[in-house]
Write a protein that holds these residues in place. Structure first.
Motif, short mmCIF file in Angstrom:
data_model
loop_
_atom_site.label_atom_id
_atom_site.label_comp_id
_atom_site.label_asym_id
_atom_site.label_seq_id
_atom_site.Cartn_x
_atom_site.Cartn_y
_atom_site.Cartn_z
N PHE A 12 35.18 32.16 51.07
CA PHE A 12 35.79 33.48 51.16
C PHE A 12 34.80 34.63 51.30
N LEU A 92 38.26 40.50 47.53
CA LEU A 92 38.48 39.37 46.64
C LEU A 92 39.38 39.72 45.47
N CYS A 93 39.46 40.99 45.11
CA CYS A 93 40.31 41.42 44.00
C CYS A 93 41.80 41.32 44.31
N ILE A 94 42.15 41.06 45.55
CA ILE A 94 43.57 41.01 45.94
C ILE A 94 44.29 39.86 45.24
N THR A 95 43.62 38.72 45.07
CA THR A 95 44.26 37.56 44.44
C THR A 95 43.68 37.32 43.06
N ILE A 96 44.42 36.64 42.23
CA ILE A 96 43.95 36.32 40.89
C ILE A 96 42.78 35.35 40.95
N ILE A 97 42.84 34.40 41.86
CA ILE A 97 41.75 33.42 41.99
C ILE A 97 40.47 34.11 42.44
N GLY A 98 40.58 35.18 43.21
CA GLY A 98 39.41 35.87 43.72
C GLY A 98 38.73 36.80 42.74
N ILE A 99 39.38 37.08 41.61
CA ILE A 99 38.80 38.05 40.66
C ILE A 99 37.45 37.59 40.09
#
Length: 131
Positions: A12, A92-99
């Motif tokens: 990502f 990356l902050c858009i999804t929980i996994i990306g946090i």
């Protein structure tokens, strides 16, 4: 867990940031005078590609020369690499996994602005490390 985070990171954000550091390093190799900054860029490219399980520490002997070199770095390449980290961190902050990846991305902003006088080391403990 580090391996899973690193694989997600590479997919990502890591590959694009890696390419940014490599391009900066190649461009800094063109004038011979800026090769030390190119070496720092290539060192950070590896860290930007695979950051989990490693950390950045201060070199004990870095001083005024590293500070002055970092000023030159910010002018030549640091500002646009820092912007790339901020943009990819926000994405990356858009999804929980990306946090967790976004947090790692935001931690790289100061390093992308001042890489001289820093060293990338592993956080893994070996069998002969003191406990």
């Amino acid at each position: 867990m580090r391996t899973i985070l690193n694989i997600i990171w590479v997919v990502f954000a890591g590959w694009a940031l890696f390419l940014g550091y490599v391009v900066a390093g190649i461009l800094l190799c063109i004038p011979i005078l800026t090769i030390p900054w190119a070496i720092a860029s290539f060192r950070l490219a590896g860290y930007a590609l695979w950051p989990f399980g490693r950390q950045v520490v201060d070199k004990p002997r870095s001083g005024a020369a590293a500070f002055l070199g970092n000023i030159v770095w910010v002018v030549l390449a640091g500002w646009w690499l820092a912007i790339a980290h901020i943009i990819s961190g926000l994405a990356l902050c858009i999804t929980i996994i990306g946090i967790p990846m976004a947090i790692a991305d935001f931690k790289m902003v100061p390093i992308s602005l001042m890489p001289l006088g820093k060293d990338v080391v592993s956080t893994r403990r070996g069998p002969f490390d003191a406990k």
